[in-house]
Write a protein that holds these residues in place. Structure first.
Motif, short mmCIF file in Angstrom:
data_model
loop_
_atom_site.label_atom_id
_atom_site.label_comp_id
_atom_site.label_asym_id
_atom_site.label_seq_id
_atom_site.Cartn_x
_atom_site.Cartn_y
_atom_site.Cartn_z
N UNK A 1 0.85 -1.19 0.00
CA UNK A 1 0.00 0.00 0.00
C UNK A 1 0.88 1.24 0.00
N UNK A 2 0.27 2.39 -0.24
CA UNK A 2 1.02 3.64 -0.23
C UNK A 2 0.08 4.82 -0.01
N UNK A 3 0.64 5.89 0.54
CA UNK A 3 -0.05 7.17 0.64
C UNK A 3 0.66 8.14 -0.28
N UNK A 4 -0.10 8.99 -0.97
CA UNK A 4 0.45 9.85 -2.01
C UNK A 4 0.06 11.29 -1.75
N UNK A 5 1.05 12.17 -1.73
CA UNK A 5 0.82 13.61 -1.58
C UNK A 5 1.35 14.29 -2.83
N UNK A 6 0.49 15.03 -3.53
CA UNK A 6 0.88 15.66 -4.80
C UNK A 6 0.57 17.15 -4.78
N UNK A 7 1.57 17.93 -5.16
CA UNK A 7 1.36 19.35 -5.47
C UNK A 7 1.17 19.45 -6.98
N UNK A 8 -0.02 19.83 -7.47
CA UNK A 8 -0.35 19.65 -8.89
C UNK A 8 0.40 20.55 -9.86
#
Length: 308
Positions: free
Chosen positions: A106-113
């Protein structure tokens, strides 16, 4: 120059760290993790690299910023054999940036678009669109302006005898709006969600039932289901394929490598059952190293893995 594949969508650096075995704590608490890497990210760009690794000639259309992260992306794609002539450099917005925290599969994803929301259908050269065998788009819900024009792009591609595919990826807003998606599905040959995305798009609890509902919109629906492999639903027939057993480092980009395997197999003439097996092998093999591209297989390894 003509290409086998045009990929449209997101390209950004990924900072992948983990595995993280406990909840993240704020309050300026520092934690140590075993691994960290700066790698090429973005669903579309990982897919493009996977397809190039499998032997397809690949062009990429999208946006990056006029910054070091954008330079990193252009170089990383080019070094992996992807043509970036249609990758626009945006002088007003930065390159997207993503941090991925891994934990098992599993993974958690944080994105600045960054410049992702500014990407539109007008960024895709029409001469390129009309000169390829296949067009693939990714990260549908991250780029609403592109999503609004994607049906028209796919119609034009199909008029030029190309086939089309779409990987929706996650919807950060959690709305899973079908208003814009359904017209795109009507001109999509292969719809490539993962199991969670298929369930979210339909509200069903059965992956097979969700795939069948989506297939009624027109495409062959090919669902990635992690360690349970994958299935393809034509609306009347279901085909399945197992995942390979490999020593997994992380699953970042595995679905995008699966997409690359599917498109490469189909363009090489494989029927659904074999294409699904090749795609599942490509997704599994890509998990052997950190990040989305380091362990992507070439065509010979993909075929060898399917034959074992």
């Amino acid at each position: 120059m003509t290409f086998d594949l045009l990929v449209i969508g997101d390209a950004n650096p990924d900072v992948v760290v983990g595995p993280v075995d406990q909840p993240i704590l704020f309050g300026q608490r520092e934690r140590l993790v075993p691994n960290g890497s700066l790698v090429l990210g973005g669903s579309a760009s990982i897919m493009a690299c996977g397809a190039a690794r499998l032997g397809l000639s690949v062009a990429f259309a999208g946006r990056v910023g006029d910054d070091p992260a954008g330079d990193f992306i252009r170089t990383a794609l080019s070094d992996r054999g992807v043509n970036v002539d249609a990758l626009i450099v945006d002088n007003t917005l930065p390159t997207p940036l993503t941090t991925i925290l891994t934990s098992g599969d599993d993974r958690a994803i944080l994105t600045s678009p960054g410049c992702l929301p500014a990407t539109t259908a007008d960024d895709v050269p029409r001469s390129l669109l009309r000169s390829v065998r296949h067009v693939h788009a990714a990260s549908f819900y991250l780029m609403p302006a592109l999503a609004a024009g994607l049906a028209a792009l796919f119609k034009e591609a199909k008029a030029a005898k190309a086939t089309t595919s779409l990987d929706p990826n996650d919807d950060p807003a959690g709305r899973w709006d079908r208003t814009v998606l359904d017209p795109v599905l009507r001109v999509t040959d292969y719809f490539l969600p993962n199991a969670a995305e298929a369930l979210a798009l339909t509200g069903h609890h059965s992956v097979e039932d969700a795939a069948g509902i989506l297939a009624r919109r027109g495409p062959l629906v090919v669902v990635k289901n992690g360690v349970d492999g994958a299935l393809a639903h034509s609306g009347s027939k279901v085909t399945t394929a197992p995942a390979l057993k490999v020593d997994t480092v992380d699953a970042v980009g595995a679905g995008d490598s699966f997409d690359a395997g599917w498109v490469a197999a189909v363009l090489n003439g494989s029927r659904t059952e074999r294409a699904l097996a090749i795609a599942a092998a490509c997704g599994s093999l890509s998990t052997r190293a950190a990040g989305g591209t380091a362990a992507q297989p070439d065509w010979d390894l993909a075929i060898e893995s399917v034959m074992q």
